[in-house]
Design a protein around this motif. Structure first.
Motif, PDB file in Angstrom:
ATOM      1  N   GLU A  16       5.131   9.942   5.156  1.00 53.07           N
ATOM      2  CA  GLU A  16       5.364   8.488   5.095  1.00 53.07           C
ATOM      3  C   GLU A  16       4.537   7.765   6.144  1.00 53.07           C
ATOM      4  O   GLU A  16       3.916   6.740   5.867  1.00 53.07           O
ATOM      5  CB  GLU A  16       6.837   8.190   5.402  1.00 53.07           C
ATOM      6  CG  GLU A  16       7.717   8.113   4.194  1.00 53.07           C
ATOM      7  CD  GLU A  16       9.162   7.818   4.602  1.00 53.07           C
ATOM      8  OE1 GLU A  16      10.016   8.000   3.744  1.00 53.07           O
ATOM      9  OE2 GLU A  16       9.416   7.416   5.768  1.00 53.07           O
ATOM     10  N   LEU A  19       0.929   7.723   5.153  1.00 54.45           N
ATOM     11  CA  LEU A  19       0.694   6.747   4.084  1.00 54.45           C
ATOM     12  C   LEU A  19       0.764   5.317   4.602  1.00 54.45           C
ATOM     13  O   LEU A  19       0.027   4.439   4.159  1.00 54.45           O
ATOM     14  CB  LEU A  19       1.743   6.922   2.981  1.00 54.45           C
ATOM     15  CG  LEU A  19       1.339   7.798   1.802  1.00 54.45           C
ATOM     16  CD1 LEU A  19       2.490   7.929   0.841  1.00 54.45           C
ATOM     17  CD2 LEU A  19       0.124   7.205   1.074  1.00 54.45           C
ATOM     18  N   ARG A  20       1.676   5.104   5.572  1.00 58.12           N
ATOM     19  CA  ARG A  20       1.789   3.769   6.169  1.00 58.12           C
ATOM     20  C   ARG A  20       0.495   3.408   6.893  1.00 58.12           C
ATOM     21  O   ARG A  20      -0.062   2.332   6.721  1.00 58.12           O
ATOM     22  CB  ARG A  20       2.981   3.730   7.115  1.00 58.12           C
ATOM     23  CG  ARG A  20       3.258   2.359   7.664  1.00 58.12           C
ATOM     24  CD  ARG A  20       4.662   2.277   8.202  1.00 58.12           C
ATOM     25  NE  ARG A  20       4.837   3.063   9.411  1.00 58.12           N
ATOM     26  CZ  ARG A  20       5.709   4.060   9.542  1.00 58.12           C
ATOM     27  NH1 ARG A  20       6.487   4.397   8.542  1.00 58.12           N
ATOM     28  NH2 ARG A  20       5.807   4.720  10.675  1.00 58.12           N
ATOM     29  N   GLY A  21       0.012   4.365   7.697  1.00 55.08           N
ATOM     30  CA  GLY A  21      -1.245   4.136   8.415  1.00 55.08           C
ATOM     31  C   GLY A  21      -2.378   3.856   7.449  1.00 55.08           C
ATOM     32  O   GLY A  21      -3.195   2.952   7.657  1.00 55.08           O
ATOM     33  N   THR A  23      -2.127   2.656   4.436  1.00 60.64           N
ATOM     34  CA  THR A  23      -1.924   1.354   3.777  1.00 60.64           C
ATOM     35  C   THR A  23      -2.393   0.212   4.681  1.00 60.64           C
ATOM     36  O   THR A  23      -2.978  -0.764   4.214  1.00 60.64           O
ATOM     37  CB  THR A  23      -0.440   1.181   3.394  1.00 60.64           C
ATOM     38  OG1 THR A  23      -0.033   2.325   2.631  1.00 60.64           O
ATOM     39  CG2 THR A  23      -0.220  -0.070   2.565  1.00 60.64           C
ATOM     40  N   VAL A  24      -2.133   0.368   5.986  1.00 59.36           N
ATOM     41  CA  VAL A  24      -2.603  -0.643   6.948  1.00 59.36           C
ATOM     42  C   VAL A  24      -4.137  -0.655   6.988  1.00 59.36           C
ATOM     43  O   VAL A  24      -4.768  -1.716   6.957  1.00 59.36           O
ATOM     44  CB  VAL A  24      -2.014  -0.382   8.356  1.00 59.36           C
ATOM     45  CG1 VAL A  24      -2.692  -1.250   9.394  1.00 59.36           C
ATOM     46  CG2 VAL A  24      -0.511  -0.625   8.346  1.00 59.36           C
ATOM     47  N   ALA A  27      -5.396  -2.343   3.899  1.00 61.38           N
ATOM     48  CA  ALA A  27      -5.233  -3.809   3.933  1.00 61.38           C
ATOM     49  C   ALA A  27      -6.305  -4.445   4.816  1.00 61.38           C
ATOM     50  O   ALA A  27      -6.887  -5.472   4.464  1.00 61.38           O
ATOM     51  CB  ALA A  27      -3.833  -4.179   4.427  1.00 61.38           C
ATOM     52  N   ASP A  28      -6.598  -3.809   5.952  1.00 58.79           N
ATOM     53  CA  ASP A  28      -7.654  -4.330   6.837  1.00 58.79           C
ATOM     54  C   ASP A  28      -9.014  -4.275   6.145  1.00 58.79           C
ATOM     55  O   ASP A  28      -9.805  -5.204   6.220  1.00 58.79           O
ATOM     56  CB  ASP A  28      -7.709  -3.534   8.146  1.00 58.79           C
ATOM     57  CG  ASP A  28      -6.616  -3.971   9.107  1.00 58.79           C
ATOM     58  OD1 ASP A  28      -6.049  -5.064   8.894  1.00 58.79           O
ATOM     59  OD2 ASP A  28      -6.327  -3.231  10.060  1.00 58.79           O
ATOM     60  N   GLU A  30      -9.594  -4.146   2.866  1.00 58.90           N
ATOM     61  CA  GLU A  30      -9.667  -5.056   1.721  1.00 58.90           C
ATOM     62  C   GLU A  30      -9.889  -6.498   2.183  1.00 58.90           C
ATOM     63  O   GLU A  30     -10.650  -7.245   1.579  1.00 58.90           O
ATOM     64  CB  GLU A  30      -8.385  -4.949   0.887  1.00 58.90           C
ATOM     65  CG  GLU A  30      -8.540  -5.593  -0.473  1.00 58.90           C
ATOM     66  CD  GLU A  30      -7.298  -5.464  -1.337  1.00 58.90           C
ATOM     67  OE1 GLU A  30      -6.221  -5.117  -0.819  1.00 58.90           O
ATOM     68  OE2 GLU A  30      -7.411  -5.752  -2.541  1.00 58.90           O
ATOM     69  N   SER A  31      -9.252  -6.861   3.298  1.00 53.59           N
ATOM     70  CA  SER A  31      -9.452  -8.234   3.757  1.00 53.59           C
ATOM     71  C   SER A  31     -10.823  -8.397   4.413  1.00 53.59           C
ATOM     72  O   SER A  31     -11.413  -9.468   4.381  1.00 53.59           O
ATOM     73  CB  SER A  31      -8.308  -8.696   4.665  1.00 53.59           C
ATOM     74  OG  SER A  31      -8.194  -7.862   5.768  1.00 53.59           O
ATOM     75  N   GLU A  34     -13.458  -9.457   1.929  1.00 55.99           N
ATOM     76  CA  GLU A  34     -13.524 -10.876   1.568  1.00 55.99           C
ATOM     77  C   GLU A  34     -14.723 -11.557   2.226  1.00 55.99           C
ATOM     78  O   GLU A  34     -15.243 -12.547   1.724  1.00 55.99           O
ATOM     79  CB  GLU A  34     -12.249 -11.608   2.018  1.00 55.99           C
ATOM     80  CG  GLU A  34     -10.977 -11.094   1.384  1.00 55.99           C
ATOM     81  CD  GLU A  34     -10.769 -11.569  -0.047  1.00 55.99           C
ATOM     82  OE1 GLU A  34     -11.035 -12.746  -0.325  1.00 55.99           O
ATOM     83  OE2 GLU A  34     -10.341 -10.756  -0.880  1.00 55.99           O
ATOM     84  N   ARG A 157      -8.015  -0.281  -7.414  1.00 59.33           N
ATOM     85  CA  ARG A 157      -7.638  -1.668  -7.115  1.00 59.33           C
ATOM     86  C   ARG A 157      -8.788  -2.648  -7.215  1.00 59.33           C
ATOM     87  O   ARG A 157      -8.596  -3.804  -7.563  1.00 59.33           O
ATOM     88  CB  ARG A 157      -7.046  -1.765  -5.704  1.00 59.33           C
ATOM     89  CG  ARG A 157      -5.676  -1.174  -5.629  1.00 59.33           C
ATOM     90  CD  ARG A 157      -5.204  -1.227  -4.210  1.00 59.33           C
ATOM     91  NE  ARG A 157      -3.838  -0.735  -4.106  1.00 59.33           N
ATOM     92  CZ  ARG A 157      -3.316  -0.252  -2.994  1.00 59.33           C
ATOM     93  NH1 ARG A 157      -4.039  -0.216  -1.893  1.00 59.33           N
ATOM     94  NH2 ARG A 157      -2.087   0.177  -2.967  1.00 59.33           N
ATOM     95  N   LYS A 158      -9.982  -2.206  -6.814  1.00 55.58           N
ATOM     96  CA  LYS A 158     -11.072  -3.178  -6.704  1.00 55.58           C
ATOM     97  C   LYS A 158     -12.026  -3.166  -7.897  1.00 55.58           C
ATOM     98  O   LYS A 158     -12.486  -4.216  -8.332  1.00 55.58           O
ATOM     99  CB  LYS A 158     -11.886  -2.937  -5.417  1.00 55.58           C
ATOM    100  CG  LYS A 158     -11.082  -2.943  -4.135  1.00 55.58           C
ATOM    101  CD  LYS A 158     -10.199  -4.154  -3.968  1.00 55.58           C
ATOM    102  CE  LYS A 158     -10.946  -5.452  -3.726  1.00 55.58           C
ATOM    103  NZ  LYS A 158      -9.972  -6.546  -3.484  1.00 55.58           N
TER     104      LYS A 158
END
Lengths: 232, 385
Positions: A16, A19-21, A23-24, A27-28, A30-31, A34, A157-158
């Protein structure tokens, strides 16, 4: 794989946390995308056909290595992780033809095979590819699960998101977008397997952290590869 | 440093609860396509009732500032505090009634009419949903540092005025575009009107301690990701130009009329970008989990603002695999009955939550307020007293 999974359920907290790490990190990453010029163009609806061709040409030079680094990683997985070795090999097989679709898309948009095949890696692709092969050459290179998480995320996702946006703004037929549209449809299966892979290998904090760090490096280098497209 | 407590919460909701079937009678009708999309959107957001300022015949009985003042007055009456004792009024809203001056001044004036509130300090926060967190943080810091003893925080929205058919009329052809149409309709069938208010104090009275719920504010964090994301929910610019903000409504050669005809005066939401921003919000939450600032197992109640039920489902999917999930039975929400009231939403949730006396002393309450405007998320950790 299943036997290992049952034995290792006690590591569910570590899995867990990993996976959390991841996911963070995702998110970094993916942003951060942008702000990458070519992605901002896709998002803002200002991409040109020449931009799209430059994208295909640049990405192809690294994707052509995709199956190879996974195969090399598989060859460095020791026998006690035999099932994971099989998984890596299967995975390498599915990846190693991807560049052909990129080439076909490039040709369908009016480019020539010679052009895309004679392209060279941009500095981001060089760094990314070199890093992957270096990691894949280590014994039991489980950190590369972090790399796979990022690459799979890009696929599930992308790719389709970008494919649809590009299709809308450039009015391209499906055969010019197969690489991006195809990934979105198939990569979900890979992600579902991912938790099992982590369960099989993450038995201590250090392994989890190595996977997360590898993912972060891959994200940074992948973004660099995309940032370099305009200047290729 | 002093402790800061939420000692009371108030609300104001205009008129009666409006059912899904009656929405059109209050919002007016754009066309048949709008009604069809409306039914689809309502299935996704799962909102069953909401409140609107306009009556069926289009009369406006309140403005935005009135609603804030009425919610503020409600909190003063509940707490028994004399309005003259207030040191600070911190307001939040997406769009005040006037372009100039600020919403807080209008709320102060309206509150004076209701409750003789005299001169005090103002803080005026304009953003979208998370402006509520900014206002609460301003009050919290004023109390912590001893600059204020009694601080009133309001959040209010008058969203329905954006959704009247006349607001779209001048640039109707823009809605022929599928993406723009969805950008407009999602908000039209999701947002509604209302106001909430909190009273913050630096102490708990004996009486409060025994009889009513009060919350100590442990911490408040607000994170903006506007450094990386484009504008996602917006009004005041033609949708095609929102990325670089090159031509806001005031820059048109022929003035505001031309801006309106160009579709600059519509409230819109980029639905594709929203999904990407959602993952970034979850990322910020998971960072706090990783740093042990939020320990999911120790949270007794989660009050999470979200604009639509479908977004809640999306968040849960990510949280479950990452050890970030707070059990669903601990989630408290009144989205389905009170609608999505933007900056008022978290206060209206807290008001209902306090009224029902759900929290027991010592329990931890986490409030989460994401804002799509240009990607922001606010967190507040409370302890029930």
């Amino acid at each position: 794989m299943l036997d290992q999974h049952v034995e290792t359920r006690s590591n569910s907290k570590l899995v867990e946390k990993t996976l959390r790490g991841l996911t963070v990190v995702w998110a970094d990453f993916e942003s951060r995308l942008e702000q990458v010029p070519i992605i901002a163009k896709i998002n803002r609806g200002t991409l040109t056909l020449a931009d799209y061709q430059a994208y295909l040409l640049n990405i192809r030079q690294q994707v052509v290595d995709g199956g190879c680094w996974i195969a090399r990683a598989a060859s460095n997985v020791s026998v006690e992780y035999f099932d994971l070795r099989s998984t890596f090999m299967r995975h390498a097989v599915t990846e190693h033809r991807d560049f052909q679709m990129l080439e076909a898309n490039y040709v369908a948009t009016g480019g020539t095979l010679d052009d895309i095949r004679s392209g060279v890696k941009n500095i981001g692709s060089e760094a990314l590819s070199a890093f992957m092969f270096q990691r894949a050459s280590q014994p039991n290179p489980f950190g590369l699960l972090g790399a796979m998480f990022m690459i799979e995320g890009l696929g599930s996702r992308k790719a389709r998101e970008w494919g649809l946006l590009i299709q809308e703004q450039l009015k391209l037929p499906d055969e010019q977008l197969g690489f991006l549209l195809y990934h979105g449809e198939h990569d979900d299966d890979h992600l579902a397997e991912f938790e099992d892979w982590l369960s099989a290998v993450v038995h201590d904090e250090a392994t989890g952290q190595d996977i997360i760090k590898t993912a972060r490096i891959v994200g940074r280098l992948y973004a660099l590869q995309l940032e370099e497209i305009e200047y290729a | 440093m002093h402790d800061a407590y939420i000692v009371a919460a108030g609300k104001f909701l205009p008129g009666d609860a409006i059912s899904n079937g009656d929405m059109g009678a209050y919002l007016g009708s754009i066309d048949n396509q709008s009604e069809r999309l409306g039914r689809l959107i309502l299935r996704q957001n799962k909102i069953a009732t909401r409140y609107y300022v306009p009556s069926k015949n289009g009369q406006y009985q309140y403005n935005n500032a009135d609603m804030s003042a009425l919610a503020a007055n409600d909190v003063l009456e509940k707490s028994g505090l004399n309005g003259a004792s207030l040191d600070l009024l911190a307001t939040s809203t997406t769009q005040g009634d006037l372009l100039v001056p600020g919403h807080a001044s209008a709320v102060h004036a309206a509150l004076h009419r209701l409750n003789k509130v005299g001169p005090l300090e103002l803080a005026n926060f304009q953003s979208v949903c998370a402006s509520s967190v900014m206002a609460t943080k301003a009050a919290f810091l004023n109390i912590k540092t001893g600059c204020a003893q009694n601080a009133l925080v309001t959040g209010s929205e008058f969203s329905s005025r954006w959704f009247q058919p006349a607001m779209y009329e001048a640039a109707r052809e823009k809605l022929e575009n599928k993406e723009k149409r969805m950008a407009a309709e999602f908000l039209r069938w999701t947002l509604s009107d209302g106001a909430g208010a909190l009273l913050l104090q630096n102490h708990l009275s004996e009486q409060k301690n025994n009889q009513n719920t009060a919350f100590k504010i442990d911490w408040i964090k607000l994170i903006s990701l506007a450094d990386r994301f484009d504008t996602c929910m917006y009004a005041g610019i033609n949708g095609d130009e929102r990325h670089v903000l090159s031509r806001p409504w005031s820059h048109y050669k022929n003035g505001p009329i031309e801006a309106t005809q160009d579709g600059s005066i519509m409230l819109l939401q980029d639905m594709v970008l929203l999904k990407r921003i959602l993952r970034a919000w979850v990322g910020e939450y998971l960072k706090l989990v990783d740093e042990d600032i939020i320990i999911p197992a120790q949270i007794d109640h989660l009050l999470c603002h979200y604009s639509a039920h479908s977004l809640r489902e999306e968040m849960i999917k990510i949280l479950k695999s990452t050890g970030g999930m707070i059990d669903e039975e601990k989630w408290y929400s009144n989205l389905t009955t009170k609608g999505n009231t933007g900056a008022a939403a978290i206060f209206l949730m807290l008001e209902e939550f306090m009224e029902k006396k759900i929290a027991k002393a010592g329990e931890k309450i986490l409030c989460v307020v994401p804002e799509s405007g240009r990607a922001m998320v606010g967190f507040m950790m409370l302890t029930a007293q």
